[in-house]
Design a protein around this motif. Sequence first.
Motif, mmCIF file in Angstrom:
data_model
loop_
_atom_site.group_PDB
_atom_site.id
_atom_site.type_symbol
_atom_site.label_atom_id
_atom_site.label_comp_id
_atom_site.label_asym_id
_atom_site.label_seq_id
_atom_site.Cartn_x
_atom_site.Cartn_y
_atom_site.Cartn_z
ATOM 1 N N GLU A 100 -4.964 16.364 2.116
ATOM 2 C CA GLU A 100 -3.423 15.214 1.763
ATOM 3 C C GLU A 100 -2.828 13.982 2.356
ATOM 4 N N SER A 101 -3.645 13.929 3.736
ATOM 5 C CA SER A 101 -3.044 12.837 3.882
ATOM 6 C C SER A 101 -3.576 11.293 4.188
ATOM 7 N N GLU A 120 2.958 16.772 11.680
ATOM 8 C CA GLU A 120 3.645 17.003 10.574
ATOM 9 C C GLU A 120 4.864 15.995 10.332
ATOM 10 N N LEU A 136 2.490 14.035 7.901
ATOM 11 C CA LEU A 136 2.403 14.640 6.288
ATOM 12 C C LEU A 136 3.581 14.298 5.406
ATOM 13 N N ALA A 137 4.657 14.660 6.513
ATOM 14 C CA ALA A 137 6.533 14.121 5.669
ATOM 15 C C ALA A 137 6.466 12.854 5.343
ATOM 16 N N CYS A 161 2.901 11.330 3.940
ATOM 17 C CA CYS A 161 2.512 11.625 2.800
ATOM 18 C C CYS A 161 2.774 12.068 1.702
ATOM 19 N N ALA A 162 4.275 13.114 2.255
ATOM 20 C CA ALA A 162 5.156 13.859 0.416
ATOM 21 C C ALA A 162 5.879 12.811 0.222
ATOM 22 N N VAL A 163 6.097 11.143 1.220
ATOM 23 C CA VAL A 163 6.848 10.139 0.726
ATOM 24 C C VAL A 163 6.160 9.343 -0.619
ATOM 25 N N THR A 164 4.897 8.725 0.342
ATOM 26 C CA THR A 164 4.300 7.983 -0.563
ATOM 27 C C THR A 164 2.555 8.394 -0.742
ATOM 28 N N ARG A 165 2.476 9.602 -1.195
ATOM 29 C CA ARG A 165 1.525 10.156 -1.922
ATOM 30 C C ARG A 165 1.754 9.402 -3.477
#
Length: 422
Positions: free
Chosen positions: A333-334, A377, A380-381, A383-387
């Motif tokens: 997911e990254s 971490e 991943l934070a 990527c949670a914003v940009t994915r």
Amino acid sequence: MSEIKAWRSSALKGLIHVKHGFPFKSEYFADAGKHVVLTPGNFWESGGFKYQPGKEKFYDAQFPADYLHKRGDLIVAMTEQAEGLLGSMAFVPEDGRYLHNQRIGKVTATSGDIDLGFLYYAFRTQSVRTQLSNTASGSKVRHTSPERIYEVSLPLPPVETQKGIAAALSVLDAKIDLNNRINAELEALAKTIYDYWFVQFDFPDDNGRPYKTSGGRMVWNDTLKREIPAGWAGDNIGSVADVLGGGTPTKANNSYWNGDIPFFTPTDATGDTFQLVTEETITESGLANCSSQTFDRGVVFITARGSVGKVVIAGRAMAMNQSCYALRPKTPESYPYVFLHAKRLVHHLKVKASGSTFNSIVTNDIDWTQLVRPPTEKILAFCAVTRPMFERIERGLRENRELTQLRDWLLPLLMNGQVRVA
């Protein structure tokens, strides 16, 4: 008599005028300026205008005022910069910026019997392309001329029907353009967030405030020769992605080619964020007999030879040739971070190559280039914003592919009257 039979074929002579460009002198080209000289390289292969930031030919000298374009001017490629571009047409996107050189012609209507929007689409049909190709001159670089363009013959419905055909096709192109602009803005926004977090170090701290600006602890890193946030490190891109190579099955064995597996090469990287299709495909047998493996969606490709330094994300499983590197995110997911981190890597390599030719990327370039390594971490934070941005980009590209296929299917049917516009 049916409407289709009533459409007469007509040569363009007497209906349009094609004005050759001005012989701009290369000694007056500049790296910046107000005016950009258009060339056939500013065309998509499908015939649209292609704006390439950073590749403009600016002109810093006097020129005749009538070679400065207005928004909506129709231009045509008189020289084949690349296969299929001869005769490509485009509408100039803005006033007072673009000039056309001798390899470009400005097209104007000299009769009320022709609509330039209809002509733009007519010049994307195979019939017109074949006529231009058959009459072109030159061996290495093929040329056409105003006289040869005037000899092009095409079905000519009533002008109101022409306008209707152009309007129907332009709706599809407008949606494609809108998706492209949304995609460009989303990628730019994702990059801005990346720079804010991982270059300026103003990622949100535990209280949601910008880390460095709010006084977050910074420490000197000997590897990077700079201060970075406490707890961060310097490392190569292999710390966040497996760096893998590719290979090409022999062309001597036809059973290796034209299969169901997309085969990525540097020529496929044309600027889209995600690679959805490739020019070539291979078979399972071809995959088994080359050094490539199948790379899943989300793997990031860097072109290492040819068109060096292009970075794209695999939009589906595909193989890859030996002129590229594949970066497989250690955490699937990254991939947004790995994509932007790879662009950062390419930027470092280009800066390092300043003053010399940047014509390849080798394994040592990747292994020895040290970049900031945030904690997992934090990646991943990010990527949670940009994915979601990248997922929207991918949807836009897939929609554009469907719209392009629909437009290209409708184009000849509308042009010969098999499909009518209500």
